[in-house]
Design a protein around this motif. Structure first.
Motif, PDB file in Angstrom:
ATOM      1  N   TRP A 126     -38.066 -37.049   2.081  1.00 57.09           N
ATOM      2  CA  TRP A 126     -39.000 -36.831   0.979  1.00 57.09           C
ATOM      3  C   TRP A 126     -39.808 -35.537   1.191  1.00 57.09           C
ATOM      4  N   MET A 127     -40.220 -35.303   2.435  1.00 59.57           N
ATOM      5  CA  MET A 127     -40.963 -34.079   2.760  1.00 59.57           C
ATOM      6  C   MET A 127     -40.114 -32.842   2.450  1.00 59.57           C
ATOM      7  N   TRP A 140     -49.104 -29.426  -3.123  1.00 63.04           N
ATOM      8  CA  TRP A 140     -48.220 -30.227  -2.293  1.00 63.04           C
ATOM      9  C   TRP A 140     -46.943 -29.485  -1.911  1.00 63.04           C
ATOM     10  N   LEU A 192     -47.555 -27.161   0.900  1.00 62.84           N
ATOM     11  CA  LEU A 192     -47.948 -27.989   2.043  1.00 62.84           C
ATOM     12  C   LEU A 192     -46.705 -28.593   2.710  1.00 62.84           C
ATOM     13  N   MET A 193     -45.796 -29.097   1.893  1.00 62.34           N
ATOM     14  CA  MET A 193     -44.575 -29.704   2.444  1.00 62.34           C
ATOM     15  C   MET A 193     -43.623 -28.633   2.987  1.00 62.34           C
ATOM     16  N   ALA A 234     -44.680 -25.916   4.481  1.00 66.94           N
ATOM     17  CA  ALA A 234     -45.260 -25.628   5.797  1.00 66.94           C
ATOM     18  C   ALA A 234     -44.886 -26.729   6.785  1.00 66.94           C
ATOM     19  N   ALA A 235     -45.031 -27.993   6.361  1.00 69.29           N
ATOM     20  CA  ALA A 235     -44.724 -29.116   7.240  1.00 69.29           C
ATOM     21  C   ALA A 235     -43.267 -29.057   7.698  1.00 69.29           C
ATOM     22  N   ILE A 249     -42.782 -26.206  10.239  1.00 71.24           N
ATOM     23  CA  ILE A 249     -43.419 -26.486  11.530  1.00 71.24           C
ATOM     24  C   ILE A 249     -42.603 -27.512  12.327  1.00 71.24           C
ATOM     25  N   PRO A 265     -43.995 -33.070  15.163  1.00 67.14           N
ATOM     26  CA  PRO A 265     -45.425 -33.025  15.503  1.00 67.14           C
ATOM     27  C   PRO A 265     -46.184 -34.126  14.752  1.00 67.14           C
ATOM     28  N   VAL A 295     -47.568 -33.005  11.548  1.00 66.78           N
ATOM     29  CA  VAL A 295     -46.636 -32.953  10.422  1.00 66.78           C
ATOM     30  C   VAL A 295     -46.439 -34.353   9.841  1.00 66.78           C
ATOM     31  N   MET A 318     -49.326 -34.976   7.613  1.00 67.29           N
ATOM     32  CA  MET A 318     -49.253 -34.238   6.346  1.00 67.29           C
ATOM     33  C   MET A 318     -48.293 -34.916   5.384  1.00 67.29           C
ATOM     34  N   MET A 319     -47.152 -35.311   5.945  1.00 69.02           N
ATOM     35  CA  MET A 319     -46.092 -35.906   5.148  1.00 69.02           C
ATOM     36  C   MET A 319     -46.536 -37.232   4.535  1.00 69.02           C
ATOM     37  N   VAL A 321     -49.100 -37.113   1.629  1.00 73.39           N
ATOM     38  CA  VAL A 321     -48.519 -36.894   0.304  1.00 73.39           C
ATOM     39  C   VAL A 321     -47.846 -38.170  -0.213  1.00 73.39           C
ATOM     40  N   ILE A 322     -47.103 -38.846   0.673  1.00 72.40           N
ATOM     41  CA  ILE A 322     -46.391 -40.062   0.246  1.00 72.40           C
ATOM     42  C   ILE A 322     -47.371 -41.164  -0.151  1.00 72.40           C
TER      43      ILE A 322
END
Lengths: 274, 291
Positions: A31-32, A238, A241-242, A244-245, A248, B116, B119, B122-123, B126-127
């Motif tokens: 999903w990310m 978002w 942001l995703m 970047a996630a 990383i 991490p 991360v 962050m993920m 959003v979910i």
């Protein structure tokens, strides 16, 4: 116990449960990644969409609005620096502990990995400020070596233990010094151990958040510490942001998958032989 | 070998571990002693230290935020630990009874905990978004009530425990799987010949034999769970209100946001003592269940 006697439906039921578990494990990450490729108007669409026209828009936005590249460079400098420092200190220590069976140096370094990082962060902050090193790569690499060194020692210990003693004794008969035995004979024999140790040290140093949060400045901020700012600014962004996630998470995940077979034994610090 | 050469061998070995030991003393031992010293001092606005005796620790006992932090730390610890041990053992049994662990499956299993924690935070942020997140969409589609997740003071601890369980249950599973694979097959065969049911075999034979491995996994997770930081700091920073303000988060904020150095040090010493005590107790337990 792969019992072939069990009926077929038991096997199918097992596979079904395993599939559900696999989906639960994988779905959030998928999903990310999906969200990072969604057009910005679609990331926050409700109901969420599963099919869309993929775009690099979020990655471009991230590139244009943040110094992403310099954060990434910082992360690589700190991670590689602390991994090398961990290897430089850890390899000789692991060898000495394995040879002499005097284990307290290994246990001492482990204590550092068990204590809450906040315990030494405050004195570090004061000490590094005293010598003008706040925000320097030096402070970040030194602090992250506290994470990497015990990993190197504990991953390498069983590898050194596996070398037959007779190899060392023969070399000693030939007049080799202990140090020479380490570099010329033992180290080439534990190459795969050094590879696993380096990768695990890299992953945990890369992932580590707390120290760079305090000890870095805007020029030396690592990706992980910068991620905290992305979350603050990105409440409606978002997509980037995703993106970047995803970026990383990429280096540690790629490296970990490379050595997945040997990873688990290393991760338990020798507590379980996997 | 002459005694002289043994002596020089000892010296050479000591020299090899010296850099690691000196580095640890400089980076850990000295700072810890310094923190203990800081914990017994008060600091003026100009940063001057004056001896305060146990005043910081007395303040701690009277501080409601400290007790809240202690409660949050242990609630999160207990809930996460139970969830990931149960899920991890369940997953390990599934893996054990299926075919050999393929590289693809192992990669899938390690992916959550090699990512991490920041991360992961962050993920999931959003979910789990209360109004636009995918999680609530799925719940509502199934006819279940939506949740406020991280934004709810009641649900924030279970939610963080769930995120941590998603990340670390596969790790527990891989450790337990290692333990399962090292059990002698003969014990099962004997029980199967006696006609014991699979569930009975699991409860009476597998589980007791696995206990040392399970306790090992618990020790490794305890250390991380008691000083839980990354996911909380990235998602809630201790909120809403103080509902997820663990001792580690609270100590960090007192030190680096309010710059109350003496008090933050007292908090960190207390938390470290708790971690140390937990590790000692669990190590005892590990020796007790060893076979």
């Amino acid at each position: 116990m792969n019992d072939h006697s069990s009926p077929r439906w038991v096997h199918w039921l097992n596979t079904l449960q395993l599939t559900v578990a696999g989906i639960l494990i994988l779905a959030p990450t998928v999903w990310m990644v999906l969200s990072s490729f969604k057009p910005s108007f679609e990331v926050t669409a409700y109901p969420p969409t599963l099919f869309f026209q993929p775009t690099f828009e979020n990655y471009v936005t991230l590139w244009q609005t943040t110094p992403f590249l310099s954060y990434a460079v910082n992360s690589f400098v700190v991670t590689i620096g602390s991994t090398l420092l961990g290897l430089a200190f850890g390899i000789p220590a692991a060898f000495a502990v394995s040879w002499s069976r005097i284990t307290w140096p290994a246990v001492l370094t482990l204590a550092a990995r068990m204590a809450p990082g906040t315990l030494f962060l405050l004195p570090w902050y004061i000490m590094f400020r005293e010598v003008g090193l706040i925000g320097s790569y030096t402070a970040l690499i030194l602090s992250h070596a506290v994470i990497t060194m015990p990993i190197v020692i504990w991953v390498l210990l069983p590898f050194f233990d596996n070398i037959p003693r007779s190899v060392f004794e023969a070399a000693q008969m030939d007049g080799c010094s202990v140090t020479r035995i380490l570099w010329r004979i033992a180290l080439p024999l534990v190459g795969s151990g050094v590879a696993v140790a380096s990768i695990l040290a890299f992953v945990f140093s890369w992932n580590f958040f707390l120290f760079s949060l305090i000890l870095s400045n805007s020029d030396t901020k690592t990706l992980i510490a910068a991620a905290f700012n992305f979350v603050g600014e990105g409440s409606t962004q978002w997509g980037s942001l995703m993106a970047a996630a995803t970026l990383i998470a990429l280096p540690p995940l790629a490296l970990a998958i490379l050595v997945q077979r040997w990873l688990v034994a290393g991760l338990t610090l020798g507590a379980v032989k996997g | 070998m002459t005694p002289g050469s043994t002596n020089s061998q000892g010296r050479q070995l000591a020299a090899l571990s010296a850099p690691a030991v000196l580095f640890t003393v400089a980076m850990i031992a000295f700072p810890v002693v310094y923190t203990i010293w800081l914990g017994f001092h008060a600091f003026s606005s100009t940063g001057e230290a004056s001896f305060a005796g146990g005043a910081n620790y007395a303040a701690l006992v009277a501080d409601g935020e400290f007790w809240n932090g202690l409660y949050v730390t242990f609630a999160l610890y207990a809930l996460s630990m139970v969830l990931q041990l149960v899920a991890g053992i369940y997953l390990a049994m599934l893996l054990f009874h299926s075919k050999r662990l393929s590289g693809l499956l192992r990669s899938l299993l390690i992916s959550p905990f090699m990512m991490p924690p920041v991360v992961a935070g962050m993920m999931w942020l959003v979910i789990l978004d209360p109004s636009l997140g995918a999680a609530n969409y799925i719940l509502v589609s199934l006819g279940l009530p939506a949740s406020e997740w991280l934004a709810s003071p009641t649900w924030v601890i279970p939610t963080i425990a769930l995120i941590d369980t998603w990340q670390w249950a596969p790790y527990v599973a891989l450790i337990v799987l290692g333990g399962l694979q090292s059990l002698p097959p003969s014990v099962y065969e004997a029980a199967q010949i006696d006609g014991a049911s699979p569930f009975r075999i699991f409860r009476r034979i597998t589980l007791p034999l696995l206990l040392p491995t399970i306790v090992t996994a618990a020790v490794l997770r305890s250390v991380d769970l008691l000083r839980f930081f990354d996911i909380i700091y990235i998602t809630t920073q201790g909120g809403p209100g103080n509902a997820s303000n663990t001792l580690n988060i609270y100590g960090f904020r007192v030190g680096f946001e309010f710059f109350n150095i003496g008090y933050a040090s007292a908090l960190m010493i207390t938390l470290s003592a708790i971690v140390l005590a937990a590790v000692l107790v669990l190590n005892r337990l590990r020796n007790a269940v060893a076979w």
